[in-house]
Design a protein around this motif. Structure first.
Motif, short mmCIF file in Angstrom:
data_model
loop_
_atom_site.label_atom_id
_atom_site.label_comp_id
_atom_site.label_asym_id
_atom_site.label_seq_id
_atom_site.Cartn_x
_atom_site.Cartn_y
_atom_site.Cartn_z
N ASP A 26 0.82 -1.20 0.00
CA ASP A 26 0.00 0.00 0.00
C ASP A 26 0.86 1.25 0.00
OD1 ASP A 26 -2.25 -1.55 0.06
OD2 ASP A 26 -2.39 -1.54 2.24
N ARG A 27 1.94 1.20 0.80
CA ARG A 27 2.80 2.39 0.87
C ARG A 27 3.47 2.62 -0.48
NH1 ARG A 27 8.18 3.07 3.83
NH2 ARG A 27 8.63 5.08 2.85
N ARG A 57 7.92 1.06 -10.29
CA ARG A 57 7.08 0.52 -9.22
C ARG A 57 7.83 -0.56 -8.45
NH1 ARG A 57 2.34 0.92 -12.68
NH2 ARG A 57 2.40 -1.25 -13.32
N ARG A 58 8.49 -1.44 -9.21
CA ARG A 58 9.23 -2.52 -8.57
C ARG A 58 10.34 -1.95 -7.68
NH1 ARG A 58 10.30 -6.11 -13.19
NH2 ARG A 58 8.05 -5.88 -13.38
N GLN A 59 11.02 -0.92 -8.21
CA GLN A 59 12.12 -0.31 -7.47
C GLN A 59 11.61 0.36 -6.19
OE1 GLN A 59 15.56 -0.45 -8.10
NE2 GLN A 59 15.48 0.40 -6.03
N ILE A 60 10.47 1.07 -6.32
CA ILE A 60 9.90 1.71 -5.14
C ILE A 60 9.59 0.65 -4.08
CG2 ILE A 60 7.88 2.96 -4.25
CD1 ILE A 60 7.73 4.47 -6.86
N ASP A 65 10.54 -1.89 1.07
CA ASP A 65 10.87 -3.08 1.86
C ASP A 65 12.16 -2.88 2.65
OD1 ASP A 65 8.64 -4.35 1.02
OD2 ASP A 65 9.61 -5.53 -0.57
N GLU A 66 13.07 -2.07 2.09
CA GLU A 66 14.31 -1.78 2.81
C GLU A 66 14.08 -0.77 3.93
OE1 GLU A 66 17.01 -0.34 -0.12
OE2 GLU A 66 17.32 -2.30 -1.06
N GLY A 67 12.88 -0.20 3.97
CA GLY A 67 12.57 0.76 5.03
C GLY A 67 13.06 2.16 4.73
#
Lengths: 144, 664
Positions: A26-27, A57-60, A65-67
């Motif tokens: 979602d974020r 999108r994939r990179q975001i 995920d890395e925070g």
């Protein structure tokens, strides 16, 4: 009174209890919505179907995920694709005008309105004179 | 005779009729021609005939696939389905100018018919003159930079590419542009009356009354056109959204904002004789913005997903826009004295005070949208940087304005004219406030969180309750007539606005989107819904090859989003599929069918609550507009409809505003 209490307390409750937290997906989606697709016209990264957007999108998602922070992600994207990918105009330099001018304009309009009302009030109330009342009475009689 | 010659002839006749009309009316106004009124009317009918003929010729060419017409060769195709063949006319620049001209001529005919008994009036003369000038401009566009009837020599066996694939896969495309144009073009009539009033110096209230219904109808069409456009983009573009603050969307929204401001502030002028300059400016701004919108859509200066055509008509339209603005502003400056209006507003807490606030807010709203839309151009002109202004900006800037407008929408209808006491206000607003509180509690119980959507729901309940109160009061007193007339119809429109506001807030705040790569047999969950992928299939249509994924939603029904390739247009587009219920929508679109032979699909699902209510709200607004133009109960002009002048306390029972549905 009761109505006001109920309304305000539900507002406060809704504001404090944010509900289920945003998932990473979602974020990532929320962030992607705020950037323009670099190659298509008038679509955001979140909306666009083209390959570049899907890669972004994939990179975001990876960054999320890395925070990483929103600010970090923004900097990275702008550094790679240029300022015109960012749908949010910067708040410094000349682009800050787009934020400031409407606020100033509204303030001016509001104070103008206040001034006009004050002037009207200072001018005093209009009173209908006896002549006026007589005219109205005549017209009314004529109507019947 | 060929379609090209017939069409060119029709356009030329239109140009000639417009010029002749212009001259006849001018001569008549100068006192050099006695029978000018009837001659002008005749010329209007000739002009209408010419536009209609050109339209029919073009449709005939499209339906019979006459590729000797360049427009048909470029945008038509023998593979396009019949309905979209007709709609191809407005899928590209030249045809849409033709449609615009036809609608404009229709409005001009309506004006000469409606005002036939006042045809000798100088005011009507100036109105006609203005209308002839605008018509002439559009006819000239068709003779020059946007000529729809250019000859093409098709090679043997030629077939066209067909219209842009995005414009031939949904039924709404047949309705959205014409309805939108009916709105845009409709504002020409009040504009012509504004010019007429300025020139003749009759800037009193007459022209307002004369054009009130025209303005409201045009506004209704514009509203419906915008909503249909949002609906179309939601159903066909497959991005799960319906409004993106895109330049072209903004271009249609700007005249809507100023038009909305006008139909409210005009009531202040009727009642109190005030705001003359302001109202004239709003009418002129609304019309200018429709022309500016055409410029933005058609010139390609701003990138947009809707800018389907780019062409050389930009300078012509921009020039026309400049002409309108300069002439109008000069006229207003020239009539400055006559425009200074008598009267004043007694208290800010009154109906007119609320309308004033409404107007300030709509003006700010329009200013924000306009600034955000053209700001990238300004920055680029100043220091060469390219920047983007999008969603986050518009949402952040317009949300506060929207909230205050919703609040006003609740309070204004219960306010009496002149001044209101706190007592009156609290009695009348108690019901709506209870509804607001109940709405918020119910929303909380249903799981709504976050202050902004909840505030929107509460304010929605507040203004919905207020509108309900007005309609209920009016119909108790007047029976079915309590539903018609401007005030009561307006309340129905307010219901529609509330529906849209609530649906907008909900869908924006609680949208969930997911991207899934699936093979047949896979099942995923999103926002409490399940999606099972069953495999894909290939279909061949006359105009496209489509591969669709079969997706079982909630174990109930299979939906088939896909990807279609239009070989002749050389384009591949997504064909989304949407499951709608009263509660929420699931929009499915296929991003990709990856190669590899295991029938894999990359699927995107967007779940948004209450989407359907956006479209219902739009229809309610359109319906309310229709009710608003039906004549309501006539108010006795001598009845005091507002608090007594000078009354400091409202001790006397004040007439409820449901009663003062104005005479139309």
């Amino acid at each position: 009174m009761l109505v006001a209490v109920v309304s305000v307390s539900s507002l406060v409750f809704a504001a404090i209890d944010e509900g289920p937290a945003l998932t990473n997906a979602d974020r990532a989606y929320e962030i992607a919505k705020d950037f323009a697709c670099p190659v298509c016209q008038g679509q955001s990264v979140a909306e666009s179907d083209v390959v570049v957007s899907r890669n972004i999108r994939r990179q975001i998602r990876v960054w999320v995920d890395e925070g990483r922070s929103d600010g970090f992600i923004r900097e990275q994207l702008v550094a790679t694709f240029g300022e015109d990918i960012d749908y949010t105009p910067a708040t410094e330099g000349i682009t800050s005008l787009v934020w400031i001018v409407p606020v100033v304009a509204s303030a001016v309009a509001l104070s103008g309105l206040t001034l006009v009302f004050r002037r009207w009030r200072l001018e005093g109330e209009l009173e209908a004179s006896e002549d006026d009342e007589a005219v109205v009475a005549r017209v009314r009689d004529g109507q019947r | 005779m060929s379609n090209v010659s017939l069409g060119t002839m029709a356009v030329s006749v239109g140009v000639a009729a417009a010029i002749a009309g212009l001259l006849v009316v001018a001569a008549g106004l100068a006192g050099r021609r006695s029978r000018w009124a009837s001659e002008a009317r005749l010329l209007v009918f000739v002009m209408m005939g010419a536009a209609l003929a050109a339209f029919v010729v073009m449709e005939r060419a499209l339906i019979t696939r006459d590729f000797t017409v360049a427009f048909v060769a470029e945008h038509g195709s023998s593979r396009t389905p019949a309905l979209f063949n007709v709609a191809t006319l407005w899928s590209a620049l030249e045809g849409s100018i033709l449609l615009w001209t036809l609608i404009l001529c229709g409005y001009v005919v309506a004006v000469v018919v409606k005002f036939r008994h006042q045809a000798e009036d100088r005011m009507v003369g100036w109105v006609l003159l203005t209308l002839f000038v605008v018509s002439l401009f559009f006819f000239l566009l068709m003779l020059g930079p946007a000529d729809p009837f250019i000859r093409f020599d098709p090679p043997v066996g030629y077939d066209g590419p067909g219209p842009n694939p995005l414009l031939q896969n949904h039924i709404l495309m047949a309705f959205h542009p014409p309805v939108l144009y009916l709105g845009y073009v409709g504002f020409t009539v009040p504009f012509a009356f504004a010019i007429g009033a300025l020139v003749t110096g009759r800037v009193g209230e007459g022209w307002l009354l004369a054009t009130r219904r025209w303005t409201v109808m045009a506004w209704g069409f514009l509203t419906l056109g915008i909503v249909l456009g949002a609906w179309w983009s939601y159903e066909t573009l497959g991005w799960g959204g319906y409004w993106a603050w895109d330049p072209v969307e903004n271009a249609s929204f700007l005249p809507w904002l100023t038009g909305t401001a006008f139909i409210h502030s005009v009531m202040v002028q009727e009642r109190r004789g005030m705001l003359r300059v302001w109202n004239l400016s709003l009418v002129i701004a609304t019309f200018s913005l429709t022309i500016l919108g055409t410029f933005i859509t058609r010139s390609g200066v701003l990138q947009s997903v809707h800018a389907f055509v780019e062409s050389g008509i930009g300078p012509a339209i921009l020039g026309f826009f400049a002409l309108i603005v300069i002439v109008s502003l000069s006229l207003i400056a020239w009539r400055g004295d006559a425009l200074r209006s008598p009267g004043r507003i007694d208290s800010p807490v009154s109906r007119e005070g609320a309308f004033l606030a409404n107007n300030v807010l709509f003006a700010v709203f329009a200013f924000v949208v306009l600034l955000g839309t053209v700001f990238p151009l300004i920055v680029e002109a100043i220091d060469g940087r390219t920047i983007a202004v999008g969603n986050p900006y518009f949402e952040r800037m317009t949300m506060p304005v929207g909230f205050v407008l919703l609040f006003l929408m609740a309070v204004a209808p219960v306010l009496p004219w002149r001044k209101a006491s706190g007592e009156v206000l609290s009695t009348r607003l108690l019901g709506p406030a209870v509804i607001a509180a109940v709405t918020m509690v119910v929303a909380l119980l249903l799981g709504a969180r976050g202050w902004s959507p909840l505030l929107a729901f509460g304010l929605g309940g507040f203004s919905g309750g207020s509108a309900l109160r007005q309609v209920a009061l009016a119909s108790r007193r007047q029976g079915w007539r309590g539903l018609v007339g401007r005030t009561n119809g307006g309340m129905i429109v307010h219901f529609g606005v509330v529906l849209i506001a609530v649906a907008f807030a909900a869908s924006h705040s609680y949208v969930r989107q997911g991207e899934f790569t699936m093979v047949p047999g896979d099942r995923v969950e999103i926002s409490g819904h399940s999606l099972s992928y069953e495999g894909s299939q290939l279909e061949e249509h006359s105009n496209r090859v489509q591969r669709s994924a079969r997706v079982l939603v909630d174990d109930v029904k299979v939906y088939e989003p896909g990807i279609a390739t239009y070989p002749f247009a050389g384009q591949t587009i997504g064909i989304p599929s949407v499951r709608s219920t009263w509660r929420d929508d699931i929009a499915l679109s296929v991003l990709q069918f990856p190669e590899g032979g295991n029938d894999e699909v990359v699927l995107r699902a967007t779940v948004q609550p209450l989407i359907v209510w956006l479209w219902i709200g739009g229809l309610v607004m359109a319906f309310g507009t229709v009710l608003a133009v039906v004549p309501g109960r006539r108010r006795d002009p001598l009845l005091p409809a507002s608090a007594k002048v000078g009354a400091r306390t409202a001790t006397k029972p004040q007439p409820e505003s449901g009663e003062d549905s104005d005479a139309s």
